[in-house]
Design a protein around this motif. Sequence first.
Motif, PDB file in Angstrom:
ATOM      1  N   GLU A  84       0.714  -1.352  -0.111  1.00 57.39           N
ATOM      2  CA  GLU A  84       0.065  -0.073  -0.317  1.00 57.39           C
ATOM      3  C   GLU A  84       0.881   1.253   0.043  1.00 57.39           C
ATOM      4  O   GLU A  84       0.433   2.442  -0.559  1.00 57.39           O
ATOM      5  CB  GLU A  84      -0.904   0.110   0.870  1.00 57.39           C
ATOM      6  CG  GLU A  84      -0.433   0.061   2.474  1.00 57.39           C
ATOM      7  CD  GLU A  84      -0.151  -1.394   3.098  1.00 57.39           C
ATOM      8  OE1 GLU A  84       0.314  -2.327   2.347  1.00 57.39           O
ATOM      9  OE2 GLU A  84      -0.298  -1.357   4.280  1.00 57.39           O
ATOM     10  N   ALA A  88       0.822   3.918  -2.726  1.00 56.91           N
ATOM     11  CA  ALA A  88       0.582   5.445  -2.352  1.00 56.91           C
ATOM     12  C   ALA A  88       1.735   6.476  -2.747  1.00 56.91           C
ATOM     13  O   ALA A  88       1.293   7.425  -3.485  1.00 56.91           O
ATOM     14  CB  ALA A  88       0.301   5.457  -0.958  1.00 56.91           C
ATOM     15  N   GLN A  91       1.501   6.910  -6.723  1.00 56.51           N
ATOM     16  CA  GLN A  91       0.547   7.982  -6.834  1.00 56.51           C
ATOM     17  C   GLN A  91       0.615   9.170  -6.807  1.00 56.51           C
ATOM     18  O   GLN A  91       0.744  10.082  -7.455  1.00 56.51           O
ATOM     19  CB  GLN A  91      -0.831   7.414  -6.177  1.00 56.51           C
ATOM     20  CG  GLN A  91      -2.169   8.271  -6.653  1.00 56.51           C
ATOM     21  CD  GLN A  91      -2.543   7.694  -8.162  1.00 56.51           C
ATOM     22  OE1 GLN A  91      -2.305   6.546  -8.549  1.00 56.51           O
ATOM     23  NE2 GLN A  91      -2.558   8.822  -9.037  1.00 56.51           N
ATOM     24  N   TYR A 180      -3.242  10.663   0.207  1.00 55.35           N
ATOM     25  CA  TYR A 180      -2.418   9.458  -0.199  1.00 55.35           C
ATOM     26  C   TYR A 180      -2.412   8.657   1.155  1.00 55.35           C
ATOM     27  O   TYR A 180      -1.750   7.525   0.774  1.00 55.35           O
ATOM     28  CB  TYR A 180      -1.108   9.697  -0.716  1.00 55.35           C
ATOM     29  CG  TYR A 180      -1.445  10.761  -2.005  1.00 55.35           C
ATOM     30  CD1 TYR A 180      -1.273  10.163  -3.314  1.00 55.35           C
ATOM     31  CD2 TYR A 180      -1.241  12.002  -1.932  1.00 55.35           C
ATOM     32  CE1 TYR A 180      -1.743  11.138  -4.354  1.00 55.35           C
ATOM     33  CE2 TYR A 180      -1.521  13.063  -2.918  1.00 55.35           C
ATOM     34  CZ  TYR A 180      -1.553  12.460  -4.085  1.00 55.35           C
ATOM     35  OH  TYR A 180      -1.952  13.281  -5.203  1.00 55.35           O
ATOM     36  N   TYR A 205       3.331   6.354   6.174  1.00 51.88           N
ATOM     37  CA  TYR A 205       1.883   5.904   5.949  1.00 51.88           C
ATOM     38  C   TYR A 205       1.086   5.296   6.993  1.00 51.88           C
ATOM     39  O   TYR A 205       1.688   4.648   7.688  1.00 51.88           O
ATOM     40  CB  TYR A 205       2.215   4.694   4.656  1.00 51.88           C
ATOM     41  CG  TYR A 205       0.926   4.260   4.047  1.00 51.88           C
ATOM     42  CD1 TYR A 205       0.221   5.038   3.025  1.00 51.88           C
ATOM     43  CD2 TYR A 205       0.092   3.309   4.609  1.00 51.88           C
ATOM     44  CE1 TYR A 205      -0.868   4.444   2.453  1.00 51.88           C
ATOM     45  CE2 TYR A 205      -1.313   3.056   4.256  1.00 51.88           C
ATOM     46  CZ  TYR A 205      -1.788   3.780   3.226  1.00 51.88           C
ATOM     47  OH  TYR A 205      -3.027   3.353   2.782  1.00 51.88           O
ATOM     48  N   VAL A 208      -5.456   6.937   4.816  1.00 48.05           N
ATOM     49  CA  VAL A 208      -5.990   8.236   4.625  1.00 48.05           C
ATOM     50  C   VAL A 208      -6.625   8.896   5.781  1.00 48.05           C
ATOM     51  O   VAL A 208      -6.723  10.048   5.945  1.00 48.05           O
ATOM     52  CB  VAL A 208      -7.154   8.388   3.166  1.00 48.05           C
ATOM     53  CG1 VAL A 208      -7.621   9.464   2.984  1.00 48.05           C
ATOM     54  CG2 VAL A 208      -6.163   7.860   1.928  1.00 48.05           C
TER      55      VAL A 208
END
Length: 228
Positions: A84, A88, A91, A180, A205, A208
């Motif tokens: 993930e 992220a 992106q 993100y 991370y 969101v």
Amino acid sequence: MKPTPRLFLIMVLGVVLTGCTEAAAEPSDQPAGTFEKTVEEYDVGSFAVPVFREVDGVTYINDILIVNREYDLPPDYNPGLEPEVIDATGQLMEDAAAEGFSLVIVSGFRSYQDQEAVHEDFVDRLGPEEAEQYTLPPGHSEHQSGLAVDIGTVESASSAAVSFGETEAYAWMKDVAHEYGFVIRYQEGKEDITGLSYEPWHLRYVGVEPATEMYEEDLVLEEYLGID
Ligand SMILES: [Zn+2]
């Protein structure tokens, strides 16, 4: 008597005084005011008690992995960069490019042994005391969690530098990173809480929803998890 706080208090008492729900729910001999006063004293925020969970030596608080100066990871924890986080980051970099910023990954996953080398290098260069402002001992780096990436511009890629914080790319990134699932983990002015100096380049991370809440409330992870 406001019904909502009272109902809330009853629910809470039901949890706290296991088996005493009915006693708490009854009007009892307490004067009505006692409830409201108690609700005021026990502000709802104070019920947000952090829920700790340990899985194979990895600590999660409210299901968010925590690693910092206090909480460490086992030496053999080697997840690599989590999928993930790869998605992220990709992106984020793609959208940055569309805005005219070429972001690069300076550092991603780092094993316990990698961090040992990084830490040793800092200690060699700065001495054991000053080094601790800028680096973390092995087992304590977020890079070992597979949930952190260091981001730079092409120009600042050779070394993760505070100057990245002065670029237009950073000015854009800091206000969209949460979309993100990322937070700027080591914030300026929160060094005493995070245990590390300001690192504009280090993204963590968290997903969101938590990232957005932390961004909007100006909270670092320790504050968000209630362990500051
Ligand atoms: Zn980093």
